[in-house]
Design a protein around this motif. Structure first.
Motif, short mmCIF file in Angstrom:
data_model
loop_
_atom_site.label_atom_id
_atom_site.label_comp_id
_atom_site.label_asym_id
_atom_site.label_seq_id
_atom_site.Cartn_x
_atom_site.Cartn_y
_atom_site.Cartn_z
N PRO A 3 0.80 -1.24 0.00
CA PRO A 3 0.00 0.00 0.00
C PRO A 3 0.83 1.27 0.00
O PRO A 3 0.30 2.34 -0.31
CB PRO A 3 -0.82 -0.11 1.31
CG PRO A 3 -0.79 -1.55 1.68
CD PRO A 3 0.54 -2.06 1.21
N ASN A 4 2.10 1.18 0.36
CA ASN A 4 2.94 2.38 0.46
C ASN A 4 3.79 2.63 -0.78
O ASN A 4 4.63 3.54 -0.77
CB ASN A 4 3.84 2.27 1.69
CG ASN A 4 3.06 2.30 2.99
OD1 ASN A 4 2.05 2.99 3.09
ND2 ASN A 4 3.50 1.53 3.96
N ILE A 5 3.61 1.84 -1.82
CA ILE A 5 4.30 2.11 -3.08
C ILE A 5 3.72 3.40 -3.67
O ILE A 5 2.51 3.58 -3.74
CB ILE A 5 4.14 0.93 -4.05
CG1 ILE A 5 4.77 -0.34 -3.46
CG2 ILE A 5 4.79 1.25 -5.40
CD1 ILE A 5 4.46 -1.61 -4.24
N PHE A 6 4.58 4.29 -4.11
CA PHE A 6 4.16 5.62 -4.57
C PHE A 6 3.56 5.54 -5.97
O PHE A 6 4.18 5.01 -6.90
CB PHE A 6 5.36 6.56 -4.63
CG PHE A 6 5.91 7.01 -3.30
CD1 PHE A 6 6.08 8.37 -3.05
CD2 PHE A 6 6.27 6.11 -2.32
CE1 PHE A 6 6.60 8.80 -1.82
CE2 PHE A 6 6.79 6.53 -1.10
CZ PHE A 6 6.95 7.88 -0.85
N PHE A 7 2.37 6.09 -6.14
CA PHE A 7 1.82 6.29 -7.48
C PHE A 7 2.47 7.53 -8.09
O PHE A 7 2.81 8.48 -7.39
CB PHE A 7 0.30 6.49 -7.43
CG PHE A 7 -0.49 5.25 -7.20
CD1 PHE A 7 -0.73 4.37 -8.24
CD2 PHE A 7 -0.97 4.94 -5.94
CE1 PHE A 7 -1.45 3.21 -8.03
CE2 PHE A 7 -1.70 3.79 -5.72
CZ PHE A 7 -1.95 2.92 -6.76
N LYS A 8 2.61 7.53 -9.40
CA LYS A 8 3.18 8.68 -10.10
C LYS A 8 2.05 9.55 -10.66
O LYS A 8 1.31 9.11 -11.53
CB LYS A 8 4.04 8.21 -11.28
CG LYS A 8 5.50 7.98 -10.96
CD LYS A 8 6.25 7.78 -12.26
CE LYS A 8 7.73 7.59 -12.02
NZ LYS A 8 8.45 7.44 -13.30
N PRO A 9 1.96 10.79 -10.21
CA PRO A 9 0.98 11.68 -10.83
C PRO A 9 1.45 12.27 -12.17
O PRO A 9 0.62 12.70 -12.97
CB PRO A 9 0.80 12.77 -9.78
CG PRO A 9 2.08 12.80 -9.04
CD PRO A 9 2.60 11.39 -9.04
N TYR A 10 2.78 12.28 -12.39
CA TYR A 10 3.34 12.92 -13.59
C TYR A 10 4.10 11.89 -14.42
O TYR A 10 4.80 11.03 -13.88
CB TYR A 10 4.29 14.06 -13.21
CG TYR A 10 3.76 14.99 -12.15
CD1 TYR A 10 2.43 15.38 -12.15
CD2 TYR A 10 4.59 15.46 -11.13
CE1 TYR A 10 1.93 16.23 -11.18
CE2 TYR A 10 4.10 16.32 -10.15
CZ TYR A 10 2.77 16.69 -10.17
OH TYR A 10 2.28 17.52 -9.20
N THR B 254 8.28 16.58 0.22
CA THR B 254 7.60 15.28 0.15
C THR B 254 7.13 15.04 -1.27
O THR B 254 6.91 15.98 -2.04
CB THR B 254 6.40 15.22 1.11
OG1 THR B 254 5.48 16.27 0.79
CG2 THR B 254 6.85 15.33 2.56
N THR B 255 6.97 13.79 -1.61
CA THR B 255 6.65 13.40 -2.98
C THR B 255 5.17 13.10 -3.11
O THR B 255 4.63 12.25 -2.40
CB THR B 255 7.46 12.16 -3.39
OG1 THR B 255 8.85 12.43 -3.17
CG2 THR B 255 7.25 11.83 -4.86
N ARG B 256 4.52 13.78 -4.01
CA ARG B 256 3.09 13.56 -4.23
C ARG B 256 2.86 12.13 -4.75
O ARG B 256 3.61 11.64 -5.60
CB ARG B 256 2.56 14.57 -5.25
CG ARG B 256 1.05 14.56 -5.38
CD ARG B 256 0.59 15.60 -6.35
NE ARG B 256 -0.85 15.55 -6.50
CZ ARG B 256 -1.52 15.98 -7.56
NH1 ARG B 256 -0.84 16.51 -8.57
NH2 ARG B 256 -2.83 15.91 -7.62
N GLY B 257 1.82 11.48 -4.21
CA GLY B 257 1.51 10.11 -4.60
C GLY B 257 1.98 9.08 -3.60
O GLY B 257 1.66 7.90 -3.72
N GLY B 258 2.78 9.52 -2.59
CA GLY B 258 3.25 8.62 -1.55
C GLY B 258 2.39 8.72 -0.30
O GLY B 258 1.39 9.45 -0.28
N PRO B 259 2.76 8.00 0.75
CA PRO B 259 1.93 7.97 1.96
C PRO B 259 1.67 9.35 2.57
O PRO B 259 0.60 9.58 3.15
CB PRO B 259 2.74 7.09 2.92
CG PRO B 259 3.58 6.24 2.04
CD PRO B 259 3.91 7.10 0.85
#
Length: 474
Positions: free
Chosen positions: A270-277, A412-417
């Protein structure tokens, strides 16, 4: 009795976990990742590299077992996995695990989808296989993470951890879906290790071969599981052995604790980051920083100089050679450029903040963007170093033509927890990717099927509508 090897630990976990054992957050995450991966693959069908991968795969022949995006006729399982894996990774829009810095779904999902069709598996079996495969991929990747240097040892050696570890995780997913025993899963890992590969020099100086990596890893995953099923065996010490995976790739012992600690109870999925870009993940904070300047009312013409501070480890990918990164000649090269990411943010990207159309060859060569990129330096930043690789931060210092200095921090990175994307946002990303190629009804139906993935009885119904996408242009 001797202690189990690392492969035996992983195999025991993989064989023993049932669908009912999966936490709800893992099940929900898997559905979102299948939707995300298929949307990216759909959007990639009209790339020249996708056409090349499809042409090669369809030349190979063999028993038709599985569907691939953009291929009308069914393909052998490994070939379908290859095509879908190539497409899933080609736009650099696929998810990322931190701090291992690998993209798990682009290999594991295509491998699992092909295996599910090959074996006639249902949705619950597919979800279980993907969850286990992602977990194995991430844990092997983390075994190659060096906490002292705060970087992936794979990356330091020029190796593409995504395809190397993805082949291992994808192979376990395929084996689980095929009903393999614990012993056969050990063999599958032992075989897959001899097929895992990938080097990342193309990130620095160009070439499209990296787009192939996840496809080849997914192909290897199906091949390894199939060979184990037919009786080929692998070494039980394949990971930690004197001439095993860790020695071959890391040139040192891997961190075994990352594989065994919490296995089966603590899930990374569940904590794998989705990429918005749709660009290299190292560039995302730069997009946000550029957008922050734009939101202040600062136009590109107001800028005299931009200094993009990033983790030192990221420089090789998005800041060096700086002459190349300031002048990308293709949209693909622009996806790995820190200066271009700032341009995307400052000129105003589409979608969730940057969209596929922002990374065209035309825009990469546009005079106004080139003029802005010429003003950008990319430098190491100590504060970013302290945060990386748990986040991909950036600190942007802008010197304006009126002498004013403005600083934007994106830590912080968008798409992460810490800044997650909701199912609705992932669905919006999927719609943006799929809408140019599918009807509104088909887009909605595919999203609904992924949302209810455990209830599917035939995985082919998920992929069959995607086989005609892009075929009119080839």
């Amino acid at each position: 009795m001797t202690d189990p090897t690392l492969a035996q630990h992983l195999a025991r976990f993989a064989a023993g976990i049932t669908f009912e054992d999966l936490p709800d957050a893992v099940v929900d995450s898997v559905g979102m990742r299948v939707l995300d991966t298929l949307g990216i693959a759909i959007a990639a069908t009209d790339l020249d590299t996708s056409r090349a991968a499809i042409a090669w795969a369809t030349e190979q022949g063999g028993a038709a077992k599985a569907f691939a995006v953009g291929v009308e006729a069914a393909l052998p399982g490994p070939m379908a996995a290859f095509v879908n894996g190539v497409l899933a990774h080609s736009l650099d829009f696929d998810d990322t695990h931190l701090p291992s810095i690998l993209h798990p779904s682009a290999t594991v999902v295509p491998a699992a989808l092909a295996a599910a069709q090959q074996h006639g598996a249902d949705g619950r079996t597919l979800v279980r296989g993907i969850a286990i495969g992602l977990e194995v991929c991430v844990r092997i990747g983390m075994a190659g993470f060096d906490p002292e240097t705060q970087n992936s040892v794979f990356f330091e050696h020029g190796q593409h951890a995504t395809s190397i570890c993805g082949a291992m995780g994808g192979a376990v997913a395929a084996a689980v879906i095929g009903g393999a025993s614990e012993a056969k899963i050990v063999d599958t890992l032992g075989i897959a290790a001899s097929m895992a590969s990938g080097i990342i020099e193309a990130n620095r100086t160009g070439g499209t071969v990296k787009r192939m990596h996840c496809g080849w890893a997914a192909h290897s995953a199906l091949a390894a599981a199939g060979l184990a099923r037919h009786g080929i065996t692998g070494p039980p010490t394949v990971l930690e052995g004197r001439f095993g995976f860790f020695e071959a790739w890391l040139h040192q012992p891997g961190r075994a604790s990352e594989i065994v600690d919490g296995l089966g109870t603590q899930w990374a999925v569940p904590n794998i980051f989705f990429k918005p870009y749709p660009a290299n993940h190292f560039t995302h904070a730069a997009v946000d920083a550029g957008a922050a300047l734009r939101n202040r009312g600062i136009a590109p013409s107001d800028v005299k100089k931009l200094v993009l501070g990033v983790p030192a480890a990221n420089l090789r990918t998005i800041g060096e050679p700086i002459e190349v990164k300031r002048t990308p000649t293709t949209g693909y090269m622009a996806q790995f450029s820190g200066p271009y990411a700032l341009a995307v943010g400052m000129f105003g990207g589409g979608g969730l903040g940057a969209a596929l159309e922002d990374y065209s060859d035309e825009l990469a060569n546009a005079e106004d963007r080139r003029a802005l990129m010429a003003k950008v330096d990319v430098v190491p930043d100590e504060r970013c170093d302290a945060i990386f690789p748990h986040q991909f931060p950036a600190v942007l210092t802008a010197t304006l033509t009126d002498g004013t200095t403005v600083v934007e921090e994106v830590l912080t990175t968008r798409g992460g927890p810490e800044r997650p994307l909701s199912f609705e946002e992932v669905s919006a990303k999927f719609r943006a990717n799929a809408a140019p190629f599918m009807s509104e009804l088909d887009v909605a139906q595919l999203a609904e099927r992924c949302h209810g993935l455990p209830d599917l009885t035939d995985i082919g119904t998920l992929l069959a509508p995607l086989t005609k996408i892009g075929t009119a242009t080839r």
